[in-house]
Design a protein around this motif. Sequence first.
Motif, mmCIF file in Angstrom:
data_model
loop_
_atom_site.group_PDB
_atom_site.id
_atom_site.type_symbol
_atom_site.label_atom_id
_atom_site.label_comp_id
_atom_site.label_asym_id
_atom_site.label_seq_id
_atom_site.Cartn_x
_atom_site.Cartn_y
_atom_site.Cartn_z
ATOM 1 N N ARG A 100 6.310 15.730 2.931
ATOM 2 C CA ARG A 100 7.506 14.880 2.915
ATOM 3 C C ARG A 100 7.590 14.039 1.642
ATOM 4 O O ARG A 100 8.501 13.220 1.509
ATOM 5 C CB ARG A 100 7.511 13.946 4.141
ATOM 6 C CG ARG A 100 7.825 14.647 5.464
ATOM 7 C CD ARG A 100 7.950 13.627 6.589
ATOM 8 N NE ARG A 100 8.946 12.593 6.291
ATOM 9 C CZ ARG A 100 9.149 11.511 7.055
ATOM 10 N NH1 ARG A 100 8.423 11.329 8.156
ATOM 11 N NH2 ARG A 100 10.058 10.632 6.716
ATOM 12 N N GLY A 101 6.643 14.229 0.739
ATOM 13 C CA GLY A 101 6.644 13.458 -0.496
ATOM 14 C C GLY A 101 6.208 12.022 -0.310
ATOM 15 O O GLY A 101 6.450 11.174 -1.174
ATOM 16 N N ILE A 102 5.549 11.729 0.806
ATOM 17 C CA ILE A 102 5.075 10.374 1.090
ATOM 18 C C ILE A 102 3.644 10.248 0.605
ATOM 19 O O ILE A 102 2.780 11.030 1.019
ATOM 20 C CB ILE A 102 5.149 10.067 2.602
ATOM 21 C CG1 ILE A 102 6.599 10.112 3.083
ATOM 22 C CG2 ILE A 102 4.515 8.712 2.909
ATOM 23 C CD1 ILE A 102 6.760 10.010 4.600
ATOM 24 N N ASN A 103 3.383 9.302 -0.274
ATOM 25 C CA ASN A 103 1.997 9.090 -0.678
ATOM 26 C C ASN A 103 1.398 7.912 0.082
ATOM 27 O O ASN A 103 2.095 6.990 0.492
ATOM 28 C CB ASN A 103 1.817 8.976 -2.192
ATOM 29 C CG ASN A 103 2.455 7.748 -2.801
ATOM 30 O OD1 ASN A 103 2.947 6.876 -2.109
ATOM 31 N ND2 ASN A 103 2.448 7.689 -4.114
ATOM 32 N N VAL A 104 0.091 7.978 0.303
ATOM 33 C CA VAL A 104 -0.609 7.000 1.132
ATOM 34 C C VAL A 104 -1.890 6.595 0.422
ATOM 35 O O VAL A 104 -2.694 7.458 0.049
ATOM 36 C CB VAL A 104 -0.950 7.582 2.525
ATOM 37 C CG1 VAL A 104 -1.497 6.473 3.442
ATOM 38 C CG2 VAL A 104 0.257 8.256 3.160
ATOM 39 N N ASN A 105 -2.070 5.308 0.228
ATOM 40 C CA ASN A 105 -3.267 4.791 -0.428
ATOM 41 C C ASN A 105 -3.825 3.606 0.345
ATOM 42 O O ASN A 105 -3.117 2.978 1.146
ATOM 43 C CB ASN A 105 -2.941 4.369 -1.861
ATOM 44 C CG ASN A 105 -2.599 5.535 -2.753
ATOM 45 O OD1 ASN A 105 -3.457 6.338 -3.115
ATOM 46 N ND2 ASN A 105 -1.314 5.658 -3.107
ATOM 47 N N ALA A 106 -5.079 3.292 0.083
ATOM 48 C CA ALA A 106 -5.719 2.120 0.681
ATOM 49 C C ALA A 106 -6.050 1.120 -0.414
ATOM 50 O O ALA A 106 -6.593 1.487 -1.455
ATOM 51 C CB ALA A 106 -6.989 2.523 1.422
ATOM 52 N N VAL A 107 -5.732 -0.136 -0.184
ATOM 53 C CA VAL A 107 -6.114 -1.225 -1.076
ATOM 54 C C VAL A 107 -7.201 -2.033 -0.371
ATOM 55 O O VAL A 107 -7.036 -2.441 0.787
ATOM 56 C CB VAL A 107 -4.907 -2.117 -1.421
ATOM 57 C CG1 VAL A 107 -5.358 -3.417 -2.075
ATOM 58 C CG2 VAL A 107 -3.951 -1.364 -2.340
ATOM 59 N N ALA A 108 -8.312 -2.239 -1.076
ATOM 60 C CA ALA A 108 -9.464 -2.931 -0.496
ATOM 61 C C ALA A 108 -9.675 -4.259 -1.216
ATOM 62 O O ALA A 108 -10.286 -4.292 -2.293
ATOM 63 C CB ALA A 108 -10.711 -2.057 -0.604
ATOM 64 N N PRO A 109 -9.183 -5.363 -0.660
ATOM 65 C CA PRO A 109 -9.397 -6.660 -1.306
ATOM 66 C C PRO A 109 -10.860 -7.088 -1.217
ATOM 67 O O PRO A 109 -11.585 -6.711 -0.289
ATOM 68 C CB PRO A 109 -8.511 -7.611 -0.488
ATOM 69 C CG PRO A 109 -7.551 -6.725 0.245
ATOM 70 C CD PRO A 109 -8.298 -5.462 0.505
ATOM 71 N N GLY A 110 -11.256 -7.905 -2.175
ATOM 72 C CA GLY A 110 -12.548 -8.568 -2.095
ATOM 73 C C GLY A 110 -12.379 -9.908 -1.396
ATOM 74 O O GLY A 110 -11.558 -10.055 -0.489
ATOM 75 N N ALA A 111 -13.157 -10.901 -1.805
ATOM 76 C CA ALA A 111 -13.090 -12.234 -1.209
ATOM 77 C C ALA A 111 -11.881 -12.987 -1.754
ATOM 78 O O ALA A 111 -11.795 -13.255 -2.951
ATOM 79 C CB ALA A 111 -14.372 -13.000 -1.508
ATOM 80 N N ILE A 112 -10.940 -13.331 -0.873
ATOM 81 C CA ILE A 112 -9.684 -13.941 -1.285
ATOM 82 C C ILE A 112 -9.513 -15.295 -0.601
ATOM 83 O O ILE A 112 -9.839 -15.452 0.581
ATOM 84 C CB ILE A 112 -8.480 -13.038 -0.922
ATOM 85 C CG1 ILE A 112 -8.711 -11.600 -1.419
ATOM 86 C CG2 ILE A 112 -7.189 -13.610 -1.491
ATOM 87 C CD1 ILE A 112 -8.800 -11.447 -2.920
ATOM 88 N N ALA A 113 -8.974 -16.260 -1.314
ATOM 89 C CA ALA A 113 -8.792 -17.619 -0.799
ATOM 90 C C ALA A 113 -7.548 -17.691 0.084
ATOM 91 O O ALA A 113 -6.453 -18.028 -0.378
ATOM 92 C CB ALA A 113 -8.682 -18.601 -1.958
ATOM 93 N N THR A 114 -7.703 -17.331 1.350
ATOM 94 C CA THR A 114 -6.634 -17.457 2.340
ATOM 95 C C THR A 114 -7.210 -18.134 3.588
ATOM 96 O O THR A 114 -8.368 -18.528 3.613
ATOM 97 C CB THR A 114 -6.071 -16.075 2.742
ATOM 98 O OG1 THR A 114 -7.067 -15.373 3.506
ATOM 99 C CG2 THR A 114 -5.680 -15.259 1.525
ATOM 100 N N ASP A 115 -6.398 -18.216 4.653
ATOM 101 C CA ASP A 115 -6.912 -18.784 5.903
ATOM 102 C C ASP A 115 -7.594 -17.731 6.771
ATOM 103 O O ASP A 115 -8.008 -18.024 7.897
ATOM 104 C CB ASP A 115 -5.795 -19.485 6.678
ATOM 105 C CG ASP A 115 -4.680 -18.537 7.116
ATOM 106 O OD1 ASP A 115 -4.734 -17.340 6.778
ATOM 107 O OD2 ASP A 115 -3.741 -19.002 7.788
ATOM 108 N N PHE A 116 -7.743 -16.507 6.265
ATOM 109 C CA PHE A 116 -8.437 -15.452 7.015
ATOM 110 C C PHE A 116 -9.873 -15.883 7.283
ATOM 111 O O PHE A 116 -10.511 -16.535 6.452
ATOM 112 C CB PHE A 116 -8.411 -14.149 6.215
ATOM 113 C CG PHE A 116 -8.747 -12.920 7.012
ATOM 114 C CD1 PHE A 116 -7.921 -12.495 8.027
ATOM 115 C CD2 PHE A 116 -9.881 -12.178 6.730
ATOM 116 C CE1 PHE A 116 -8.202 -11.351 8.759
ATOM 117 C CE2 PHE A 116 -10.184 -11.031 7.449
ATOM 118 C CZ PHE A 116 -9.341 -10.613 8.474
#
Length: 258
Positions: A184-200
Amino acid sequence: MTSKDNNSARRIAVVTGGSRGLGRATVLALARRGVDSVFTYQSRRADAEAVVAAVADLGSRAMALPLDVGVASSFGAFATELASTLSSLGADRFDYLVNNAGISLHKAFAETTEAELDAVFNVHFKGTFLLSQTLLPLIRDGGRIVNLSSGLARVSAAPTAAYGAMKAAVESLTRYMAKELGPRGINVNAVAPGAIATDFSGGMVRDNPEVQKMVIANTALARIGQPDDIGEMIAALLGDENRWVNGQRIEVAGGMAL
């Protein structure tokens, strides 16, 4: 060209967990690129409304819908509501899906309960799998999907066994999705964040000086990651300039644990 034609020519992203943290940064980064968003929130309606207002200030459009990505039985109703929301934006399909919403679990392997494991599974893997599947009829051919992983899928940093393992599963799923949705021409990727300053994780990286010291000491660029570091990367990955990137895991961590 009429106003409606102008609106329907704009690209639209669906972003889960867009009311705060990395999701909010992604919605705003997309808005700066002229991409409209429909984003989800679980309970923080005031935060969601603030994001909608911030997007409007940037000259784009955003709409917020409630969704708990850990409850797969709600996905059918959500898809129906999304279709109606897209219609109000002058569209019948959307272009980009960002599976961002998540929960954390800092628990040793030996102490993790079945209920805790199920909760992490339901949100991070089952939610990503089944929500993407449910929304396939609404995503345009030639669209793009980004699944959020984590640096903890690569680096074993106790006590995060369940969380890290689920993110590793998301990375494997990403490759299968890329292969199966390719026709279908849909591409799929994964982004892997490191340590980020959020409320997570209760703001563990953002608010704990000892954690910050450890992260800085183990990161080549010697600083804590910020939400915009991730939001801008996701927005760029969804752009046409990255149309040939597919089935990849991209870590965005400033060179952590090299």
